[in-house]
Design an enzyme around this catalytic site. Sequence first.
Site, PDB file in Angstrom:
ATOM      1  N   GLU A 180       0.791  -1.227   0.000  1.00 52.85           N
ATOM      2  CA  GLU A 180       0.000   0.000   0.000  1.00 52.85           C
ATOM      3  C   GLU A 180       0.831   1.289   0.000  1.00 52.85           C
ATOM      4  OE1 GLU A 180      -3.345   0.228  -0.234  1.00 52.85           O
ATOM      5  OE2 GLU A 180      -3.419  -1.950  -0.478  1.00 52.85           O
ATOM      6  N   SER A 187     -58.345 -16.926  29.860  1.00 55.92           N
ATOM      7  CA  SER A 187     -58.436 -17.566  31.179  1.00 55.92           C
ATOM      8  C   SER A 187     -57.084 -17.809  31.835  1.00 55.92           C
ATOM      9  CB  SER A 187     -59.196 -18.889  31.062  1.00 55.92           C
ATOM     10  OG  SER A 187     -60.549 -18.655  30.732  1.00 55.92           O
TER      11      SER A 187
END
Length: 610
Positions: free
Chosen positions: A90, A365
């Site tokens: 790089e 319920s």
Amino acid sequence: MGSRRIGYAVFDLAVVGVLAALAVVCYVHIAGEAIAGRQMDKLHVGSNSIIVDREGHVIATMAVTDIGYREEAALSEMPKLLLDAFVATEDRRFYTHTGIDWIGILRSIRSNVMENRLSQGGSSITQQLARTVYLTNRKSFIRKLNEAGIAMALEKRFSKQQLLELYLNHIYFGRQQVGVKSAARRYFGISDLHQLQLWQIATLAAIPKAPSRYNPVDDYVKSKERRKVVLDLMHEQGLISQRQLLEAEAVDYVPPQPSSRSNRYAAYTDYVVREAVQLTGIAQDDLLTGGYTIVTGLDQSHQQTAEAAFADKRRFPKDGKDQIVQGSAVILDHRTGEIRAIVGGRDYTAGDYNRATRSSRQPGSAFKPIIVYGPALESGKFKANTIVPDKKTAYQSYRPENGGDRYRGAVTIAEAIRLSINSPAVWVLNQVGLASAIQFAGSLGVELDDQEASLAMALGGLHQGVSPLTMAQAYGAFANNGALVNAHAIRMIKDSHGRVIYEHPMTAKQVMSQGTAAAMTAMLRSVVETGTGKQAKLNGRWAAGKTGTTQLGLDGVTKKANRDLWFVGYTSELTAAVWMGFDQSNRDNYMRETSGIAARMFAAIMNGSR
């Protein structure tokens, strides 16, 4: 005279050019210093936080969608050959320039002119770091000036070694991997960078030029070609021998086995993140990338059993016209309050609506133990064998009905629960009083506001509804001898240095007498043994629980059309809540099945959860 005018014009242009160049230089220095100095915190790398189960096994590595997975690595963790490979590829003059490689830029300009296209960038490692951290990839003259200015400012503040460490921790490697350590783990299954071989180092160094093209998973052929370019550069610069080059060039890539980063158990991990944000006050993105370790109560065997049961479509009612029947479940250890498993829905994926923890549905319920019989027993005025009326009764405009329109005249409370009879439940709630019942429910973590204060609560008729998690926590108090431990997923949170920043307080609150809890458990066991919850029976151990069904209640639709199906129950160690229904029930999407199918799902989950 003409030549003099030309000379003046040339002079004027030269002055303008010099002034323009000076302006550019001033801008570069001033802007670079300002941007870098004002946003130094952006250089902080951080690592992805992890979530571990109750045994300490990593179950998820968290990532921010637009950032990805990242793991910070110190320069000492990086082998010299790895550093050399990136510098060689790089920015070969990295150690000699001051942020901008003028030689590289001139060479790239010459290449661009010769090829008649913008093919070379000439950015140094420091410029790439500046662009990655502070800027965007959008090409413009101003961005290049800012990039140069920031690069020079960074060079003044940091040593070359520090800059290289920052670069290798910030650079993107494709596949949502940020930083060389994260990339090494993803592509090679290696967490110790010193174990990387030359061909792996070259493969990593090949990626930053074009991460989506040169990573070995997306395009192995191009990755290998680019790897050769890196190896040639390293050989050219005397970093490796010809023999090393040829050996590294010849290796074929084999992807590693999937890791915990696949983020299994999405419903559970989604809930963990929400809980962690609430507990710590840390922003979600900071939490995910701060290197935290979040220790949970997840039991992988329970979670897998629950998910496998929900994956079997035969366990669900028939789908509707344009919706599938949904469902959710929670398993928790009522002794500690730790959530062992969460199923947020069928085919739940990360970020979906979590029906187990966020959905509010009418419990039917299944709410009777919480709002009617629990407070009745706790008042001391009722016992399991207390006889209560079972007949049609009007409470002003409210006229509850029994299923099948059957009335027995009188029954015991135990019988009313076992057979889930409606009329006695409403009568008992009226005797106990709405205020007392709401207070009792609140002590179990079921918060009800004033608009819920009606006798319809006895049958689970709520405006806001409750979640499976809320129901499981409430029933957990019955299972835990009347002591409530708040349901939670997180045991502990540690920061990136291993320091504990949160630990769940192991406290239990006695919210009812042990006698009330024991009596309720005995009655709920009868529900499973001989009552409406028979399909919840377990292999080789007892279970207690309650069914719940809410009707669709639309004119012109059969009375057998149901909206919600529930079963909430427990063993000596675990409590679980199961819900089934459509996200939006209507004339085309309802269930004819009853809560027995939810009871069967409870049994399937709990039989595998020991």
